[in-house]
Design an enzyme around this catalytic site. Structure first.
Site, PDB file in Angstrom:
ATOM      1  N   HIS A 170       6.766   5.650   2.543  1.00 32.49           N
ATOM      2  CA  HIS A 170       5.463   4.859   3.080  1.00 32.49           C
ATOM      3  C   HIS A 170       4.462   5.977   2.891  1.00 32.49           C
ATOM      4  CE1 HIS A 170       8.748   2.195   4.680  1.00 32.49           C
ATOM      5  NE2 HIS A 170       7.769   1.260   4.026  1.00 32.49           N
ATOM      6  N   HIS A 199      -1.753  -1.569   3.613  1.00 30.68           N
ATOM      7  CA  HIS A 199      -0.627  -2.408   4.103  1.00 30.68           C
ATOM      8  C   HIS A 199       0.681  -1.556   5.017  1.00 30.68           C
ATOM      9  CE1 HIS A 199       1.969  -1.098   0.766  1.00 30.68           C
ATOM     10  NE2 HIS A 199       3.012  -1.464   1.268  1.00 30.68           N
TER      11      HIS A 199
END
Length: 101
Positions: free
Chosen positions: A13, A53
């Site tokens: 991520h 996001h």
């Protein structure tokens, strides 16, 4: 900006993942012709959302945060902990001077 708010030490991520999601969204918009059914504002929101996001992802999942009673889990009352965290960080970033959003 957005890139500085991603943890590059996070193996998944990180900003590369955010860029990949943004690029995939672009392909859906163009090759998939999704943009034919969307306003300019919706397209803009999709692209900003794709970039942000997973903003500042700490590298641990919602279950971990809830089971350990982390500060994030407490702040978001064990409900969509990371999703709320990412959205909050994106809003904070968008409100900073010079963000041009």
């Amino acid at each position: 900006g957005v890139r500085k708010n991603y943890n590059q030490e996070n193996p998944y991520h990180n900003f590369r993942h955010a860029f990949d999601v943004c690029q995939a969204s672009y392909v859906f918009l163009t090759k998939g012709k999704a943009m034919e059914f969307m306003t300019h504002m919706e397209i803009f929101c999709l692209m900003v959302g794709a970039l942000g996001h997973d903003l500042a992802h700490p590298g641990l999942n919602n279950t971990f945060h809830i089971c350990t009673g982390s500060q994030l889990a407490i702040r978001y009352n064990d409900r969509s902990v990371l999703e709320n965290f990412h959205a909050s960080r994106l809003y904070e970033l968008a409100r900073t001077d010079g963000s041009d959003i």
